[in-house]
Design an enzyme around this catalytic site. Structure first.
Site, PDB file in Angstrom:
ATOM      1  N   GLY A  42       0.818  -1.199   0.000  1.00 24.04           N
ATOM      2  CA  GLY A  42       0.000   0.000   0.000  1.00 24.04           C
ATOM      3  C   GLY A  42       0.856   1.253   0.000  1.00 24.04           C
ATOM      4  O   GLY A  42       2.071   1.209  -0.203  1.00 24.04           O
ATOM      5  N   CYS A  43       0.221   2.373   0.257  1.00 25.91           N
ATOM      6  CA  CYS A  43       0.921   3.659   0.281  1.00 25.91           C
ATOM      7  C   CYS A  43       2.005   3.661   1.346  1.00 25.91           C
ATOM      8  O   CYS A  43       1.763   3.275   2.490  1.00 25.91           O
ATOM      9  CB  CYS A  43      -0.090   4.771   0.555  1.00 25.91           C
ATOM     10  N   PHE A  44       3.193   4.124   0.985  1.00 27.93           N
ATOM     11  CA  PHE A  44       4.283   4.099   1.955  1.00 27.93           C
ATOM     12  C   PHE A  44       4.103   5.098   3.074  1.00 27.93           C
ATOM     13  O   PHE A  44       4.777   5.006   4.105  1.00 27.93           O
ATOM     14  CB  PHE A  44       5.660   4.259   1.304  1.00 27.93           C
TER      15      PHE A  44
END
Length: 240
Positions: free
Chosen positions: A62-64
């Site tokens: 997912g989004c870091f």
């Protein structure tokens, strides 16, 4: 300008369901992560051998922004960097990675003290609150191969622990759907642009952070009180 641009990029990928969840005040990450709605995951039956000095783990899912925020709150973690892994050095920049065709996944590099937190414990946190390992090439509202779930192992010991834990979770039916997390060798980690570093901490009131990332940290504190640490105890990477 960068902050506004980033917000627009993230929100244009929201599915209709995610939009409804936002209007209802419910986080996609709250529904996705195993620990929020299921029994706690078991401790890894296999863990890394004792090691001297700082160790490195590289994880994607997912989004870091959210991954960095979670692991910055884990005791024993000394530094967390947001970046890219899985592709070539010359494509390791946000605009290229966002196209979804570079082979990169948004990742975090975690430098940790193995005398305080083990590799297996980091994986338990990862699977419990940081990502949903059953979502293929996406994570919540973010869609694309750059958001896939990946454990980038740096040595044979990490590979052994990761594959054993995934098999253990599968045998225990810890998730309602199969785990699709990849376990692949780490070929390189490229630190992301400075405006991505500590994004959740610097923009806590942004809707994307409020609904997708803040609940992950709350779940960490609830499920792992012995491992949880507040912001002031961690050092993170900032580029200049």
């Amino acid at each position: 300008m960068e902050r506004s641009f980033m917000s627009i990029r993230r929100f244009t990928w929201f599915s209709p369901l995610a939009g409804l969840l936002l209007m209802a005040g419910v986080s996609a990450c709250t529904l996705a992560t195993a620990g929020s709605d299921h029994a706690p995951l078991p401790d890894p039956a296999v863990d890394a051998a004792p090691a001297q000095g700082d160790q490195v783990a590289v994880l994607a899912g997912g989004c870091f922004w959210g991954l960095q925020s979670v692991f910055e709150h884990v005791k024993g973690v000394k530094k967390v960097s947001a970046g890219y892994s899985g592709g070539a050095a010359n494509t390791a920049e946000y605009d290229r990675v966002s196209d979804g065709d570079t082979g990169h996944a948004e990742s975090v590099k975690i430098v940790y003290d193995p005398s305080k937190v083990s590799y297996g414990q980091l994986l338990k946190v990862y699977f419990s609150v940081a990502t949903d390992p059953t979502q293929l090439n996406r994570q919540g509202p973010d869609v694309g191969t750059q958001y896939r779930s990946v454990i980038f192992y740096g040595n044979d010991d990490q590979k052994r622990v990761a594959t054993a834990y995934i098999a253990q979770l599968g045998a225990a039916h810890a998730f309602a759907a199969p785990i699709v997390t990849q376990v692949v060798p780490l070929k390189g980690f490229y630190v992301a642009e400075s405006y991505h570093q500590d994004y959740a901490r610097r923009h806590p009131d942004e809707p994307y952070i409020v609904f997708n990332d803040a609940p992950k940290v709350a779940h960490l504190k609830q499920q792992f009180p012995a491992l949880y640490q507040p912001d002031r105890d961690v050092v993170s990477v900032m580029l200049h």
